[in-house]
Write a protein that holds these residues in place. Structure first.
Motif, PDB file in Angstrom:
ATOM      1  N   MET A   1       0.896  -1.275  -0.105  1.00 37.90           N
ATOM      2  CA  MET A   1      -0.015   0.129  -0.059  1.00 37.90           C
ATOM      3  C   MET A   1       0.911   1.241   0.071  1.00 37.90           C
ATOM      4  N   TYR A   2       0.577   2.313  -0.958  1.00 36.92           N
ATOM      5  CA  TYR A   2       1.294   3.292  -0.984  1.00 36.92           C
ATOM      6  C   TYR A   2       0.975   4.435   0.425  1.00 36.92           C
ATOM      7  N   GLU A   3       2.189   4.707   0.830  1.00 34.35           N
ATOM      8  CA  GLU A   3       2.246   5.590   2.049  1.00 34.35           C
ATOM      9  C   GLU A   3       2.872   6.796   1.805  1.00 34.35           C
ATOM     10  N   PRO A   4       2.319   7.909   1.246  1.00 34.97           N
ATOM     11  CA  PRO A   4       3.222   9.236   1.171  1.00 34.97           C
ATOM     12  C   PRO A   4       4.105   9.555   2.069  1.00 34.97           C
ATOM     13  N   ASN A   5       5.348  10.291   1.841  1.00 38.68           N
ATOM     14  CA  ASN A   5       6.245  10.544   2.735  1.00 38.68           C
ATOM     15  C   ASN A   5       7.037  11.675   2.300  1.00 38.68           C
ATOM     16  N   PRO A   6       6.176  12.780   2.243  1.00 36.75           N
ATOM     17  CA  PRO A   6       6.822  14.134   1.757  1.00 36.75           C
ATOM     18  C   PRO A   6       7.784  14.479   2.826  1.00 36.75           C
ATOM     19  N   LEU A   7       8.731  15.379   2.555  1.00 34.93           N
ATOM     20  CA  LEU A   7       9.871  16.040   3.294  1.00 34.93           C
ATOM     21  C   LEU A   7       8.946  16.703   4.419  1.00 34.93           C
ATOM     22  N   ASP A   8       9.827  16.718   5.646  1.00 32.43           N
ATOM     23  CA  ASP A   8       9.030  17.375   6.689  1.00 32.43           C
ATOM     24  C   ASP A   8       9.298  19.019   6.655  1.00 32.43           C
ATOM     25  N   THR A   9       8.702  19.709   6.236  1.00 29.80           N
ATOM     26  CA  THR A   9       8.794  21.176   5.815  1.00 29.80           C
ATOM     27  C   THR A   9       8.230  22.117   7.026  1.00 29.80           C
ATOM     28  N   SER A  10       7.864  21.492   8.028  1.00 23.12           N
ATOM     29  CA  SER A  10       6.878  22.251   9.364  1.00 23.12           C
ATOM     30  C   SER A  10       7.886  23.170   9.848  1.00 23.12           C
ATOM     31  N   LYS A  11       9.136  23.125   9.895  1.00 20.34           N
ATOM     32  CA  LYS A  11      10.028  24.120  10.545  1.00 20.34           C
ATOM     33  C   LYS A  11      10.464  25.239   9.635  1.00 20.34           C
ATOM     34  N   ILE A  12      10.103  25.166   8.408  1.00 23.38           N
ATOM     35  CA  ILE A  12      10.533  26.295   7.398  1.00 23.38           C
ATOM     36  C   ILE A  12       9.509  27.254   7.498  1.00 23.38           C
ATOM     37  N   GLU A  13       9.884  28.560   7.834  1.00 16.53           N
ATOM     38  CA  GLU A  13       9.039  29.502   7.728  1.00 16.53           C
ATOM     39  C   GLU A  13       9.339  30.581   6.641  1.00 16.53           C
ATOM     40  N   LEU A  14       8.683  30.877   5.748  1.00 22.14           N
ATOM     41  CA  LEU A  14       8.676  31.764   4.699  1.00 22.14           C
ATOM     42  C   LEU A  14       8.633  33.269   5.240  1.00 22.14           C
ATOM     43  N   PRO A  15       9.699  34.094   4.645  1.00 21.26           N
ATOM     44  CA  PRO A  15       9.676  35.424   4.846  1.00 21.26           C
ATOM     45  C   PRO A  15       8.529  36.196   4.371  1.00 21.26           C
ATOM     46  N   ALA A  16       7.937  37.273   4.778  1.00 19.21           N
ATOM     47  CA  ALA A  16       6.818  37.746   4.149  1.00 19.21           C
ATOM     48  C   ALA A  16       6.967  38.461   2.667  1.00 19.21           C
ATOM     49  N   GLU A  17       8.501  38.680   2.332  1.00 19.73           N
ATOM     50  CA  GLU A  17       8.467  39.135   0.815  1.00 19.73           C
ATOM     51  C   GLU A  17       8.391  37.987  -0.094  1.00 19.73           C
ATOM     52  N   LEU A  18       8.075  36.747   0.370  1.00 23.12           N
ATOM     53  CA  LEU A  18       8.157  35.681  -0.424  1.00 23.12           C
ATOM     54  C   LEU A  18       6.550  35.376  -0.622  1.00 23.12           C
ATOM     55  N   MET A  19       5.619  36.042   0.072  1.00 27.38           N
ATOM     56  CA  MET A  19       4.361  35.624  -0.188  1.00 27.38           C
ATOM     57  C   MET A  19       3.666  36.067  -1.674  1.00 27.38           C
ATOM     58  N   PRO A  20       3.977  37.097  -2.195  1.00 31.25           N
ATOM     59  CA  PRO A  20       3.688  37.301  -3.577  1.00 31.25           C
ATOM     60  C   PRO A  20       4.303  36.166  -4.477  1.00 31.25           C
ATOM     61  N   LEU A  21       5.481  35.755  -4.203  1.00 26.21           N
ATOM     62  CA  LEU A  21       5.794  34.451  -5.002  1.00 26.21           C
ATOM     63  C   LEU A  21       4.960  33.298  -4.963  1.00 26.21           C
ATOM     64  N   VAL A  22       4.361  33.000  -3.732  1.00 25.12           N
ATOM     65  CA  VAL A  22       3.536  32.001  -3.473  1.00 25.12           C
ATOM     66  C   VAL A  22       2.266  32.066  -4.111  1.00 25.12           C
ATOM     67  N   GLU A  23       1.663  33.419  -4.347  1.00 26.76           N
ATOM     68  CA  GLU A  23       0.666  33.556  -5.062  1.00 26.76           C
ATOM     69  C   GLU A  23       0.822  33.444  -6.445  1.00 26.76           C
ATOM     70  N   THR A  24       1.722  33.947  -6.896  1.00 32.68           N
ATOM     71  CA  THR A  24       2.410  33.811  -8.332  1.00 32.68           C
ATOM     72  C   THR A  24       2.316  32.358  -8.576  1.00 32.68           C
ATOM     73  N   LEU A  25       2.910  31.336  -8.088  1.00 33.19           N
ATOM     74  CA  LEU A  25       3.202  30.174  -8.240  1.00 33.19           C
ATOM     75  C   LEU A  25       1.789  29.304  -8.155  1.00 33.19           C
ATOM     76  N   ALA A  26       0.882  29.941  -7.250  1.00 29.21           N
ATOM     77  CA  ALA A  26      -0.279  29.288  -7.003  1.00 29.21           C
ATOM     78  C   ALA A  26      -1.153  29.363  -8.328  1.00 29.21           C
ATOM     79  N   GLU A  27      -1.159  30.560  -9.065  1.00 32.34           N
ATOM     80  CA  GLU A  27      -1.985  30.992 -10.118  1.00 32.34           C
ATOM     81  C   GLU A  27      -1.424  29.981 -11.215  1.00 32.34           C
ATOM     82  N   HIS A  28      -0.065  30.006 -11.265  1.00 30.37           N
ATOM     83  CA  HIS A  28       0.768  29.279 -12.287  1.00 30.37           C
ATOM     84  C   HIS A  28       0.301  27.726 -12.080  1.00 30.37           C
ATOM     85  N   VAL A  29       0.203  27.111 -10.955  1.00 29.51           N
ATOM     86  CA  VAL A  29      -0.285  25.716 -10.792  1.00 29.51           C
ATOM     87  C   VAL A  29      -1.464  25.609 -11.334  1.00 29.51           C
ATOM     88  N   HIS A  30      -2.449  26.483 -10.889  1.00 31.39           N
ATOM     89  CA  HIS A  30      -3.805  26.463 -11.496  1.00 31.39           C
ATOM     90  C   HIS A  30      -3.737  26.502 -13.097  1.00 31.39           C
TER      91      HIS A  30
END
Length: 177
Positions: A1-30
Motif C-alpha cells: 500500500m502506498y504511504e506518502p512520505n513528503p519531506l518535513d517542511t513544518s519548521k521552515i517559515e517563509l519571509p513575508a517578502e516571498l508571499m507574492p511569489l507564493v501567489e504567483t506560483l499558485a496561479e501558475h499551478v492552476h
C-alpha cells in the motif's frame, strides 16, 4: 500500500517578502492544471464529471472559490519550502530583471501577465530596470490588467511611463483611440 512520505517542511517559515511569489506560483499551478485539462478535452461545467469531462474550476484563478485558491497556495508554499529545505536560497531582489540583459528583458516581456492583484503587482515590480526594455504591448497589457482591478492611478502611471518610451508605437496610440 502506498504511504506518502513528503519531506518535513513544518519548521521552515517563509519571509513575508516571498508571499507574492507564493501567489504567483499558485496561479501558475492552476493555469498549468487548467491548460492540461483543456488539452485533454475538458470543459467548464457546474460539477466535476469525469465521463463528460466537465469541471467547475476551469476558470481564471481570480474566479476560483477561495478553497480552491488555498489548495493551489498550499502546493506552491510546499514547493518553495522543499527548495529551501534542500539548501537553496531565494533572493527576491536578485530576481529583478536588469535592462542590460536583453534576453532576460525579452523573456519578461513574453511572460503572461498575472490576473490576481498581488501577483500582478509583484510581476510589475520585477520589470526590467530600463523602461525602454518593456515593450509597448506589455505596457498596454499591464495597464489593462490594473484597470480590471480598478487601480486607475497605477494604470495611469504605467501608461505615462509607456508613452515616454513608446509614444509613437501603434499599441500605445490605440490605448487612447
Amino acid at each position: 500500500m502506498y504511504e506518502p512520505n513528503p519531506l518535513d517542511t513544518s519548521k521552515i517559515e517563509l519571509p513575508a517578502e516571498l508571499m507574492p511569489l507564493v501567489e504567483t506560483l499558485a496561479e501558475h499551478v492552476h493555469d498549468t492544471w487548467a491548460k492540461q485539462r483543456i488539452k485533454e478535452g475538458w470543459t467548464l461545467g457546474d460539477d466535476r464529471n469525469d465521463h463528460a469531462k466537465t469541471h467547475p474550476c476551469l476558470v481564471p484563478y481570480d474566479e476560483l472559490p477561495e478553497s480552491e485558491k488555498e489548495y493551489d497556495r498550499q502546493t506552491a508554499l510546499e514547493t518553495i519550502k522543499v527548495i529551501l529545505a534542500n539548501g537553496a536560497t531565494l533572493d527576491m531582489d536578485a530576481g529583478r530583471f536588469t535592462g542590460d540583459d536583453a534576453a532576460i528583458a525579452e523573456a519578461w516581456n513574453q511572460q503572461d501577465v498575472p490576473r490576481e492583484a498581488a501577483a500582478l503587482v509583484a510581476f510589475w515590480d520585477k520589470r526590467p530596470t530600463d523602461p525602454a526594455a518593456v515593450s509597448a504591448a506589455k505596457y498596454c497589457e499591464i495597464a489593462k490588467a490594473f484597470k480590471r482591478h480598478s487601480a486607475f492611478i497605477k494604470m495611469f502611471d504605467i501608461l505615462e511611463e509607456g508613452l515616454k518610451h513608446h509614444g509613437n508605437h501603434i499599441a500605445m496610440r490605440q490605448m487612447f483611440a
